[in-house]
Design an enzyme around this catalytic site. Structure first.
Site, mmCIF file in Angstrom:
data_model
loop_
_atom_site.group_PDB
_atom_site.id
_atom_site.type_symbol
_atom_site.label_atom_id
_atom_site.label_comp_id
_atom_site.label_asym_id
_atom_site.label_seq_id
_atom_site.Cartn_x
_atom_site.Cartn_y
_atom_site.Cartn_z
ATOM 1 N N ASP A 80 0.830 -1.206 0.000
ATOM 2 C CA ASP A 80 0.000 0.000 0.000
ATOM 3 C C ASP A 80 0.862 1.253 0.000
ATOM 4 O O ASP A 80 2.076 1.186 0.146
ATOM 5 C CB ASP A 80 -0.956 -0.007 1.208
ATOM 6 N N ASP B 106 -7.953 -3.089 14.263
ATOM 7 C CA ASP B 106 -9.335 -3.304 13.811
ATOM 8 C C ASP B 106 -9.443 -4.481 12.826
ATOM 9 O O ASP B 106 -10.481 -4.674 12.206
ATOM 10 C CB ASP B 106 -9.901 -2.028 13.169
ATOM 11 N N HIS C 265 -7.614 -4.911 10.095
ATOM 12 C CA HIS C 265 -7.314 -4.634 8.675
ATOM 13 C C HIS C 265 -6.040 -5.346 8.219
ATOM 14 O O HIS C 265 -5.158 -5.653 9.015
ATOM 15 C CB HIS C 265 -7.251 -3.126 8.394
ATOM 16 N N GLU D 191 -9.864 -1.706 5.395
ATOM 17 C CA GLU D 191 -10.520 -1.510 6.679
ATOM 18 C C GLU D 191 -11.771 -2.381 6.774
ATOM 19 O O GLU D 191 -12.244 -2.908 5.760
ATOM 20 C CB GLU D 191 -10.913 -0.018 6.811
HETATM 21 P P1 PGA Z 1 1.827 -2.283 12.874
HETATM 22 O O1 PGA Z 1 0.684 -2.159 11.801
HETATM 23 O O2 PGA Z 1 2.738 -3.371 12.414
HETATM 24 O O3 PGA Z 1 2.497 -0.955 12.863
HETATM 25 O O4 PGA Z 1 1.180 -2.608 14.170
HETATM 26 C C1 PGA Z 1 0.067 -3.299 11.297
HETATM 27 C C2 PGA Z 1 -0.960 -2.885 10.272
HETATM 28 O O5 PGA Z 1 -1.621 -1.871 10.483
HETATM 29 O O6 PGA Z 1 -1.107 -3.583 9.259
#
Ligand code: PGA
Length: 259
Positions: free
Chosen positions: A65, A134, A136, A141
């Site tokens: 992304d 959450d 995702h 999302e």
């Molecule tokens: P993080 O993010 O590794 O910074 O916890 C994970 C994500 O949001 O995919």
């Protein structure tokens, strides 16, 4: 879904590096993720490269992304982040490290072009994934279509809040739109490697592993994939019901099966 439970985040990193290294040695196409969780894995891969144990010179990489609207050289673009965290430290050709073009005049078209580029390169062999609090994956999302392809998404306010730490805690500086591989795009990767650490991920991990397949938890779509390796530390499994079974299954796995 194979669940591997290790004691701490360092062991998550070394185990994930074992998996990625096996693919890199075959010159495979790597799907890379940014975020905090994969950083330890990337450090471990750099370490192995520096010690001459590993080469990426036949690999191609695709990022999951990118933010929309940040200049390409902004330090928080994922274009820059992945170079800083991994690819500028190893022997992968820079032009073979791809990410969606968040600066394009028409981001929607850039998203479609990215999807075509992945297909033209023969698809992704192994995709490393983190999980949001959450649920995702990428920036898909909750309520993202489980069949979605690379496209523009608007970030959930919780994700903006989570990511503000990369923008000196200032939520107003976090872009609200991103280009992300879709869930359907991610499911096309031949091997998915999900890593999660810490208590803050325990709830999302439970929904991913033991919850129903639901767009409310995009990571639950991994239940539909035939080759998923989930690597978790003790804190991240705090809410799972079947830890004993996962541990038993992994320790009784035939050696020849590999990851
Ligand atoms: P993080 O993010 O590794 O910074 O916890 C994970 C994500 O949001 O995919």
């Amino acid at each position: 879904m194979e669940i591997i439970i290790v004691d701490n985040s360092d062991q998550v990193s070394t185990t994930a590096a074992d998996v990625i290294a096996a693919h890199a040695e075959l010159g495979h196409t790597l799907g890379l993720a940014t975020g905090s969780t994969p950083e330890g894995t990337y450090r471990e891969l750099i370490h192995r490269y520096r010690h001459g144990d590993l080469s990426f010179n036949r690999c191609t990489a695709f990022l999951l992304d990118e933010y929309v609207g940040l200049p390409k050289d902004h330090e928080q673009t994922y274009y820059c982040t992945i170079r800083r965290q991994l690819t500028s430290h190893i022997d992968i050709a820079d032009e073979r490290v791809h990410s969606p073009d968040g600066t394009a005049a028409h981001p929607g078209e850039a998203a479609e072009e990215y999807e075509r580029l992945i297909a033209r390169s023969g698809g992704i062999d192994v995709q490393i994934l983190g999980i949001g609090t959450d649920g995702h994956i990428g920036f898909n999302e909750p309520t993202s279509s489980l069949a979605s392809r690379t496209r523009i998404k608007t970030l959930h306010p919780d994700t903006v809040r989570d990511n503000a730490r990369f923008f000196e805690g200032d939520e107003s500086r976090v872009p609200h739109q991103v280009i992300t591989q879709g869930i359907g795009t991610i499911l096309d990767s031949r091997h998915l490697v999900m890593i999660a650490t810490g208590e803050s991920k325990a709830h999302a991990v439970r929904a991913m592993v033991e919850g129903p397949v639901s767009a409310m938890c995009p990571a639950s779509a991994l239940q539909l994939h035939q080759h998923v390796t989930v690597i978790l530390d003790r804190a991240a499994v705090a809410e799972l019901s079947n830890v004993d079974y996962y541990t038993y299954a992994f320790s009784h796995k035939p050696q020849w099966q590999g990851f």
